[in-house]
Design an enzyme around this catalytic site. Structure first.
Site, PDB file in Angstrom:
ATOM      1  N   HIS A   1     -10.763 -15.944 -30.881  1.00 14.08           N
ATOM      2  CA  HIS A   1     -11.233 -16.051 -29.427  1.00 14.08           C
ATOM      3  C   HIS A   1     -11.536 -17.427 -29.043  1.00 14.08           C
ATOM      4  O   HIS A   1     -11.517 -18.258 -30.085  1.00 14.08           O
ATOM      5  CB  HIS A   1     -12.437 -15.249 -29.534  1.00 14.08           C
ATOM      6  CG  HIS A   1     -12.496 -13.748 -29.061  1.00 14.08           C
ATOM      7  ND1 HIS A   1     -11.500 -12.987 -28.470  1.00 14.08           N
ATOM      8  CD2 HIS A   1     -12.852 -12.766 -30.125  1.00 14.08           C
ATOM      9  CE1 HIS A   1     -11.482 -11.705 -28.515  1.00 14.08           C
ATOM     10  NE2 HIS A   1     -12.235 -11.621 -29.702  1.00 14.08           N
ATOM     11  N   GLY A   2     -11.397 -17.976 -27.975  1.00 13.72           N
ATOM     12  CA  GLY A   2     -11.660 -19.194 -27.492  1.00 13.72           C
ATOM     13  C   GLY A   2     -12.231 -19.542 -26.365  1.00 13.72           C
ATOM     14  O   GLY A   2     -12.025 -18.634 -25.339  1.00 13.72           O
TER      15      GLY A   2
ATOM     16  N   CYS B   1      -7.647 -18.017 -26.210  1.00 10.37           N
ATOM     17  CA  CYS B   1      -8.167 -18.007 -24.726  1.00 10.37           C
ATOM     18  C   CYS B   1      -8.879 -19.545 -24.608  1.00 10.37           C
ATOM     19  O   CYS B   1      -9.097 -19.803 -25.504  1.00 10.37           O
ATOM     20  CB  CYS B   1      -8.973 -16.838 -24.239  1.00 10.37           C
ATOM     21  SG  CYS B   1      -8.042 -15.269 -24.158  1.00 10.37           S
ATOM     22  N   ARG B   2      -8.529 -19.934 -23.317  1.00  7.01           N
ATOM     23  CA  ARG B   2      -9.367 -21.317 -23.120  1.00  7.01           C
ATOM     24  C   ARG B   2     -10.229 -21.069 -21.883  1.00  7.01           C
ATOM     25  O   ARG B   2     -10.311 -22.216 -21.324  1.00  7.01           O
ATOM     26  CB  ARG B   2      -8.160 -22.262 -22.919  1.00  7.01           C
ATOM     27  CG  ARG B   2      -7.021 -22.333 -24.064  1.00  7.01           C
ATOM     28  CD  ARG B   2      -6.115 -23.274 -23.890  1.00  7.01           C
ATOM     29  NE  ARG B   2      -6.524 -24.623 -24.275  1.00  7.01           N
ATOM     30  CZ  ARG B   2      -5.744 -25.405 -24.159  1.00  7.01           C
ATOM     31  NH1 ARG B   2      -4.480 -25.536 -23.759  1.00  7.01           N
ATOM     32  NH2 ARG B   2      -6.396 -26.814 -24.419  1.00  7.01           N
TER      33      ARG B   2
ATOM     34  N   GLU C   1       0.329 -29.976 -26.174  1.00  4.77           N
ATOM     35  CA  GLU C   1      -0.791 -30.927 -25.952  1.00  4.77           C
ATOM     36  C   GLU C   1      -0.985 -31.831 -27.084  1.00  4.77           C
ATOM     37  O   GLU C   1      -0.650 -31.649 -28.193  1.00  4.77           O
ATOM     38  CB  GLU C   1      -2.242 -30.209 -25.713  1.00  4.77           C
ATOM     39  CG  GLU C   1      -2.067 -29.763 -24.256  1.00  4.77           C
ATOM     40  CD  GLU C   1      -3.076 -28.748 -23.946  1.00  4.77           C
ATOM     41  OE1 GLU C   1      -4.375 -28.868 -24.513  1.00  4.77           O
ATOM     42  OE2 GLU C   1      -3.091 -27.689 -23.388  1.00  4.77           O
TER      43      GLU C   1
END
Length: 261
Positions: free
Chosen positions: A93-94, A141-142, A247
């Site tokens: 998860h993020g 996720c961000r 990135e």
């Protein structure tokens, strides 16, 4: 410049080079939902990396500090000296700021900052991989937004610019008399753009990892790494909910996993 100087060298024959990859996958969490389907991602990525010639160190269900310790141990491996590259794969998860450890409750508890990954493997702390490609793959996720929503160019002061975070490096503390970049030769592909969600099927695993495996299988023999990254991104072109993002990429040359093929 001759073309060969713009391609990362692979000095050793396959029999003697010792490619190592690190894979960290958090599936079970104390407070957050279980990441069903992540096992499929691990299995697929492990097969892919082994096929590319890497021995894969796999770790599950770590806190942010646990992830740091695992990275420190991985950096120390002697095999990096006789390797030409590494893959660093993180699945969890993020949030906007980084990856959730197993004790994470919210955006601020038990978060591994992405900066920490680059710091552990930069040219100061990981000299065995100096000048060698370090491929970072992040499935998380961000943030909570879906990628198809129009978002403003936020001027949130909580997001420091990458430039201000670095002071001028003092060069490496060894016998070399030349200075080197503090951070170079990284190529990063994130499963989604900042602030947005990444999608995962409980049966088939993450959309991003599925696409990544397919594109590497089809093109690692003849395309350089960033061209493969572009193909992965292109595969999401008609899927407005998620777009992988390149990135913090500091590759100075092209990286072919199998040059000469």
């Amino acid at each position: 410049l001759p073309l060969s100087s713009q391609i990362y060298p692979i000095h050793l024959p396959r029999e003697t080079r010792t490619r190592r990859a690190l894979l960290i996958c958090n599936i079970e969490f104390e407070h957050l939902k279980r990441r069903a389907g992540a096992e499929v991602d691990v299995e697929g990525m492990t097969k892919l990396l082994e096929g590319l010639g890497y021995v894969v160190d796999i770790h599950y269900n770590l806190t942010s500090q646990g992830m740091v310790e695992v990275m420190k141990d991985f950096v120390k491996l002697g095999e990096h000296r006789t390797s030409d590259s590494t893959f660093l794969v993180f699945m969890s998860h993020g949030v906007r700021a980084g990856l959730c450890g197993t004790k994470s409750k919210n955006k601020t508890t038990d978060i591994l900052s992405l900066d920490t990954i680059y710091e552990k493997f930069n040219n100061k702390h990981c000299q065995a991989l100096l000048g060698k490609p370090k491929v970072v793959i992040i499935q998380s996720c961000r943030g909570g937004k879906t990628g198809s929503v129009m978002v403003s160019d936020s001027a949130d002061p909580a997001m420091p610019s990458a430039i201000s975070a670095h002071t001028i490096p003092e060069g490496l503390e060894d016998d070399a008399i030349f200075q080197v970049h503090l951070e170079s030769d990284f190529a990063t592909l994130h499963s989604s753009t900042p602030d947005t969600v990444s999608w995962r099927s409980p049966e088939k695993g993450s959309l991003f990892i599925q696409s990544l495996i397919e594109q590497f299988r089809n093109h690692a023999c003849d395309s350089d790494l960033q061209e493969i990254f572009r193909k992965i991104q292109y595969s999401f072109g008609k899927y407005p909910w998620q777009l992988p993002s390149q990135e913090r990429t500091t590759m100075l040359r092209k990286f072919y996993l199998f040059p000469g093929h």
